[in-house]
Design an enzyme around this catalytic site. Structure first.
Site, PDB file in Angstrom:
ATOM      1  N   HIS A  66       0.837  -1.204   0.000  1.00  0.00           N
ATOM      2  CA  HIS A  66       0.000   0.000   0.000  1.00  0.00           C
ATOM      3  C   HIS A  66       0.874   1.257   0.000  1.00  0.00           C
ATOM      4  CE1 HIS A  66      -2.203   3.141   2.393  1.00  0.00           C
ATOM      5  NE2 HIS A  66      -3.131   2.875   1.497  1.00  0.00           N
ATOM      6  N   GLU A  69       2.247   1.796  -3.431  1.00  0.00           N
ATOM      7  CA  GLU A  69       1.201   2.350  -4.312  1.00  0.00           C
ATOM      8  C   GLU A  69       1.135   3.873  -4.173  1.00  0.00           C
ATOM      9  OE1 GLU A  69      -3.131   3.610  -3.752  1.00  0.00           O
ATOM     10  OE2 GLU A  69      -2.904   1.535  -3.059  1.00  0.00           O
ATOM     11  N   HIS A  70       1.140   4.363  -2.934  1.00  0.00           N
ATOM     12  CA  HIS A  70       1.100   5.809  -2.707  1.00  0.00           C
ATOM     13  C   HIS A  70       2.293   6.511  -3.352  1.00  0.00           C
ATOM     14  CE1 HIS A  70      -1.963   6.907   0.544  1.00  0.00           C
ATOM     15  NE2 HIS A  70      -2.279   5.693   0.155  1.00  0.00           N
ATOM     16  N   GLU A 141      -3.766   8.314   7.901  1.00  0.00           N
ATOM     17  CA  GLU A 141      -4.805   7.474   7.286  1.00  0.00           C
ATOM     18  C   GLU A 141      -5.107   6.268   8.173  1.00  0.00           C
ATOM     19  OE1 GLU A 141      -5.174   4.611   3.366  1.00  0.00           O
ATOM     20  OE2 GLU A 141      -4.018   6.472   3.173  1.00  0.00           O
TER      21      GLU A 141
END
Length: 428
Positions: A66, A69-70, A141
């Site tokens: 993840h 991906e960012h 987040e």
């Protein structure tokens, strides 16, 4: 370029495997104004321990897929989102348990957007500074989701089910695990999992297949990729039993959230067998507890569930589980009543009439989905990465019968493998 013709669906899929290992798929939709493209890698949150052929095994921090991906959207010149916006395209990405996908949708400048998609995904830019900055962003987040009752209910259930398998870990990781990520670990994961041989490019919409292939061939021939061996994903031996029968999380909620589900034994074969089981269990669950079922209606009439109640099923070659739940004023009563209503059906089996009604409904939903390029783009590579074919779902549905579905019903509802996740306020 080769093609597969699906006569019953009136669809033609064009595909080609390039010299560097990248597989490209194009599904033209003449007359459709919008085009969707996804560039996906078989790298998800569960891939935290792996071995590349000829090299030592590697363990990486949870949440790195993840995080990667960012970071892919950042380039030396700035944020790549602005490039897509200049073409009138909308870009996004997501990470799941088993894949990461980068995507865009556009009505104009499709080929320019496609080249942008391929280029930025194949051009990583990680520095010590931008990695440290991202830790703060993703940390916020993670903390936001820690206060989300629905998210905590869902992942609390998976944590209760699984003792060792990394599916139990939040896709974003934790503040502590992402703190261990460095640009070196990002580059190592990138080189391993973002090799063209581990990826698939899929384009659907109002495009000309040959034009797409010409663009991608030229793009890839201008880049150099060293040949790469097999990636072995190393997973722990997960016990068959659930780790915890019940997990309770305290959060300020107006009504308790009760999520529960069944952990399945592992060992489902990769390929059509996996797709067949997934479709069969989902059909079985819809027949048993879907919004038109008698079980759902009784629970609703007794005010034990509301419109928030739903169910889903997740399956891979080394994990499988169902999830039921939503808001309820009385979790204990809901669980007891659910079992009271379901056990006789498990013993007797579902009826032919209910099975045929839900089968027709699911086939209708599938055929409607094929009219949505966005929906097709979202599902196509998931099926491919699981060894299946999205456009061969109809004959699998038609091959299912009541005996098969009732066998799956009895196999799935093993009450010894039931786990429960409750989110409630301290007063509840």
């Amino acid at each position: 370029m080769e093609s597969i013709r699906y006569e019953r669906l009136q669809e033609s899929l064009y595909y080609e495997k390039l010299d560097n290992g990248l597989t490209v798929y194009v599904l033209p939709k003449p007359g459709f104004s919008k085009t969707y493209a996804t560039f996906s890698t078989r790298f998800g949150s569960i891939d935290n321990h792996f071995q590349l052929e000829g090299k030592a095994d590697v363990r990486v921090p949870d949440g790195i897929a993840h995080f990667l991906e960012h970071k892919m959207f950042e380039e030396p010149e700035g944020d790549v989102f602005s490039v897509f916006s200049s073409y009138g395209a909308s870009a996004n990405a997501f990470t799941s348990f088993e894949r990461t996908a980068y995507l865009f949708s556009a009505t104009d400048n499709v080929y320019e957007s496609l080249e942008t998609l391929v280029n930025f995904v194949q051009n990583p830019y990680f520095t010590d500074q931008n990695v440290e900055k991202e830790k703060g962003i993703i940390g916020q987040e993670i903390k936001m989701y820690e206060d989300n009752a629905e998210w905590r209910s869902y992942f609390g259930l998976i944590e209760a089910m699984y003792k060792l398998h990394p599916v139990r870990i939040d896709i974003a990781g934790t503040v502590e695990t992402i703190a261990q990520i460095s640009k070196e670990t990002l580059y190592e994961c990138y080189r391993t999992f973002y090799h063209p041989s581990n990826m698939a490019l899929f384009v659907v919409g109002g495009v000309e297949p040959e034009k797409v292939f010409e663009l991608v061939r030229a793009n890839q021939s201008s880049k150099t990729f060293q040949p790469q061996g097999e990636i072995k994903r190393l997973q722990p031996d997960e016990p068959a039993a659930v780790d915890q029968k019940e997990k309770i999380t305290l959060l300020p909620v107006s009504l308790p959230k009760c999520y529960f589900g069944f952990k399945e034994p592992t060992g489902v074969p990769h390929g059509e067998g996996l797709v067949r089981r997934e479709l069969g269990v989902k059909l079985m669950l819809d027949t048993l507890i879907g919004s038109s079922s008698s079980v759902y209606q009784i629970l609703y009439d007794e005010n034990l569930i509301s419109d928030s109640f739903g169910h889903e099923y997740s399956l891979s070659s080394d994990y499988g589980f169902s999830v039921f739940g939503g808001d309820t004023p009385d979790p204990a009563r809901l669980l007891a009543r659910f079992r009271e209503l379901v056990e006789p059906i498990v013993d007797k089996g579902l009826t032919q009439a209910d099975f045929e009604r839900v089968l027709r409904k699911r086939i209708g939903s599938y055929l409607r989905m094929l009219n949505s390029p966005e929906a097709i783009a979202g599902e196509f590579t998931r099926y491919r990465f699981n060894g299946g074919d999205l456009f061969e779902v109809l004959p699998i549905y038609e091959s299912l019968d009541l005996t098969t579905i009732n066998g799956l019903l009895r196999e799935h509802f093993d009450w010894e493998r039931l786990a429960v996740s409750l989110v409630k306020s301290e007063e509840a």
